[in-house]
Design an enzyme around this catalytic site. Structure first.
Site, PDB file in Angstrom:
ATOM      1  CG  ASP A   1     -11.898  -7.271  10.753  1.00 47.45           C
ATOM      2  OD1 ASP A   1     -11.125  -7.985  11.402  1.00 47.45           O
ATOM      3  OD2 ASP A   1     -11.654  -6.095  10.432  1.00 47.45           O
TER       4      ASP A   1
ATOM      5  CD  GLU B   1     -11.575  -9.173  15.231  1.00 48.08           C
ATOM      6  OE1 GLU B   1     -10.416  -9.586  15.407  1.00 48.08           O
ATOM      7  OE2 GLU B   1     -11.876  -8.350  14.338  1.00 48.08           O
TER       8      GLU B   1
END
Length: 703
Positions: A358, A394
């Site tokens: 993330d 990401e």
């Protein structure tokens, strides 16, 4: 568990970090910066309000404090109290009144109860003032760490080791996947074991899924503002224990029994036996301690300047590249050690197969104003214990210069947001998207600079609309989140096709279904690594909520009672899975150029066709109002050529078939008529009709 009557602590070892049981006793080792003393607090039970015993760790090696206790073992509940300087101006926030969690804990028991008792400083005092340490004990509000026995009967478990070229990833939330499945016993629904149950595995296999990508399953805590609104963080992007599986998905949601550890392992073992890998969504970029006004739960009280990026000009303040109040320092020091140890633990002890990081660029920022560096990502790729697992980034954070798609090293894959946006725009009918669609179908290699498997091709994900909502809503409907509908993305490239939300208009429903099927087919057929969102194959809706992070009710879980539309979408999704498995020309490690040749017959690897069946000219690529594109892929003689026709426009088109050797074209899939069987075109037929907003797949076979 009851503590022995007599315990004597010895120096123990500085490694491994955390609490480790060797069969006779437990070694505890922790980095604690400038701490003067670290107390190991032992509790009779995880529910005990105060520790029964507090022992000072006698060993010190560099910044690591350590000690060994013989006679305690798995199930022992513990915490930490750390003594040291209180000097906010230098970032030092030691306060022994605050019970801390071991950042390396393998299991957590109990829940965190939000209260100002959790603050290291006196409540109500500003960060730029003369803050003083709060003397009140936080133990009544804190969960406890548990010592864990890592032994487990893996029964010869081996990872499926599916190549990225052949991978199909399914992103899901553990609870939402099985919470409403009627074939599961109630105690299995919404759990790790439910995710690996025979009905779920059969469903995933029918979609050709090779890997589950689980939304965060690290032990987490819901943010205080959510709890005060009566909500919870359903997605879990607020990690409290980077080495501990979340107990809410186990048979004992309290975590007191430690069942979450073995039940997670059972899930992995059962999925591996079915050929399905497990990829974890991991959040090493921030912690629940928030900014300088937040609580003191673990890292802040152990070594605030070591674990966090602090302002260079005023260390009283946290740097925030994440939008969550703080940024862990993961390029060096204890933050890097924690991230590496956590990743290695999940691979070696828990047998997971990969990670999705993330806000990955935040992990590469060495300081408050530093540019994103990529050395740490190469370090992860080169780590011997991580060398064989999948690493997915990401590729953006909220810091300056944070959008870094295409910047990650070889051996990584990246969530390709350009793929998502360009597919949505093309099938919405936007002008000037034909050329970029060719780039996306070819694996985005000209943009990302690596082979097609560097591009993780997402169309929908947890963060945004479901596929059904993408074709049903033009405005977000996030009122249930309690933020006045101000949260969530405003730019979704969605279209409701004539009505906002549910409608009985047959024409609107027909277009929605056709566009959704064309979107799903394009995402699955394009070169790269396809990622499916949980429930898109079952026509799942979130009622227009495009930021359902705090919604964990039944209406946001997967509904397995299928209406006609859901059953039809499932049938189409399964057919699409079978089709892609039969077309090897769509699975490649190298990109398509239009210049290289495949096979002995000298065919170009790809030829881009216009509506008349001829290669698209340089001039034609620049036309803005053309919505038809053909993609002719070379194939081995036994497999045949594959032809995709895409029509993103509002009118049906008659598309000319390219000249071939003697043989015939067979229509394999028509997104405008998903129930139609495959059929052969007449050998003399020179053109095929492609409906508006539809994709057609054909294969040529020699006579």
């Amino acid at each position: 568990m009851a503590l022995p009557d007599r315990l004597q602590i010895t120096a123990g070892s500085p490694s491994p970090l955390g609490a480790s049981w060797d069969g006779r006793g437990v070694n505890l080792a922790l980095p604690a910066g400038r701490a003067e003393r670290v107390e190991w607090c032992l509790f009779e039970t995880p529910d005990a309000p105060r520790e029964a015993l507090a022992l000072t760790l006698p060993g010190r090696t560099g910044d690591v404090r350590h000690g060994y206790l013989e006679g305690i073992g798995p199930g022992t509940a513990y915490g930490l109290r750390v003594h040291g300087p209180w000097d906010p101006a230098r970032g030092q926030l030691y306060n022994p009144a605050k019970l801390l969690l071991d950042p390396w804990a393998r299991a957590l028991a109990g829940t965190l109860r939000w209260d100002d008792l959790l603050l290291a400083h006196v409540p109500g005092t500003p960060a730029d003032g003369e803050r003083q340490p709060d003397p009140r004990d936080s133990a009544p509000c804190m969960p406890r760490a548990l010592v864990v026995d890592e032994r487990f009967d893996w029964r010869g478990d081996t990872p499926p080791a599916t190549s990225l070229r052949d991978s199909v990833i399914y992103e899901c939330q553990v609870r939402g996947l099985s919470a409403r499945h009627p074939e599961l016993a109630p105690e299995l629904r919404g759990t790790y074991l439910g995710a690996a149950s025979p009905p779920i595995i059969a469903h995933l296999q029918s979609l050709g899924v090779t890997a589950l990508e689980l939304l965060p399953i690290h032990a987490h805590v819901s943010e205080r503002q959510l709890v005060e609104r009566g909500l919870s963080n359903a997605w879990g992007y607020n990690t409290l224990g980077f080495c501990a599986p979340d107990a809410r998905f186990s048979s004992d949601p309290s975590g007191r029994s430690g069942a979450q550890v073995n039940e997670f392992k059972q899930m992995v073992r059962q999925l591996h036996a079915a050929g399905i890998e497990v990829i974890l969504d991991v959040v090493y970029n921030h912690t629940p301690e928030g900014n300088q006004d937040g609580p003191c739960l673990s890292w802040r009280g152990l070594d605030n300047p070591g674990f966090y990026q602090l302002s260079a000009s005023d260390p009283r303040y946290n740097v925030d590249h994440t939008g969550c109040g703080n940024s862990l320092r993961t390029t060096s020091g204890p933050g890097l050690a924690l991230m590496l140890d956590s990743l290695r633990h999940w691979v070696t002890d828990m047998h997971v197969d990969g990670f999705r990081f993330d806000l990955a660029p935040a992990l590469g920022r060495p300081g408050p104003l530093a540019e994103v560096g990529f050395e740490v990502f190469q370090q992860l790729r080169d780590d011997p214990q991580l060398a064989h697992v999948k690493l997915i980034a990401e590729p953006w954070d909220v810091g300056p210069g944070g959008f870094r798609l295409g910047s990650f090293p070889a051996g990584w894959s990246e969530w390709n947001s350009h793929f998502r946006d360009d597919l949505r725009a093309f099938w919405k009918g936007d002008s000037g998207k034909r050329a970029i669609m060719a780039t996306r179908l070819a694996g985005s290699t000209s943009e990302l600079g690596h082979g097609p498997t560097h591009s993780l091709n997402l169309l929908c994900c947890h963060d945004g609309y479901t596929l059904r909502d993408l074709v049903s809503y033009e405005e977000r409907h996030n009122q249930a989140n309690g933020e006045d509908n101000s949260d969530g993305h405003a730019h979704n490239l969605s279209c409701n096709w004539g009505a906002e939300g549910p409608t009985d208009d047959a024409g609107v429903r027909d277009v929605r279904g056709r566009v959704a099927r064309s979107l799903a087919a394009t995402a699955r057929l394009a070169l790269g690594v396809p990622m499916l969102l949980m429930g898109d194959e079952l026509w799942r809706t979130q009622q227009g909520n495009n930021n359902a992070y705090c919604q964990d009710g039944p209406e946001f879980h997967l509904d397995w009672e299928l209406d006609d539309d859901a059953a039809a979408m499932l049938a189409f999704s399964r057919r699409l899975a079978r089709l892609t498995a039969e077309l090897p020309s769509l699975r490649r490690d190298h990109g398509l150029t239009g210049n290289s040749h495949d096979g002995e017959d000298g065919q170009l690897d790809v030829t881009w066709l216009g509506q008349r069946g001829h290669p698209v000219s340089e001039r034609a690529w620049k036309k803005q109002d053309v919505h038809v594109l053909g993609m002719l892929l070379a194939g081995a003689p036994a497999a045949g050529q594959v032809l995709l026709w895409l029509n993103g426009g509002s009118e049906s088109r008659r598309c000319q078939l390219p000249p071939t050797a003697p043989g015939r074209w067979r229509v394999l899939l028509d997104c405008a008529d998903p129930g139609a069987e495959e059929y052969d075109l007449a050998s003399a037929e020179a053109a095929v009709t492609v409906r508006d907003r539809a994709l057609l797949v054909l294969r040529w076979r020699a006579d």
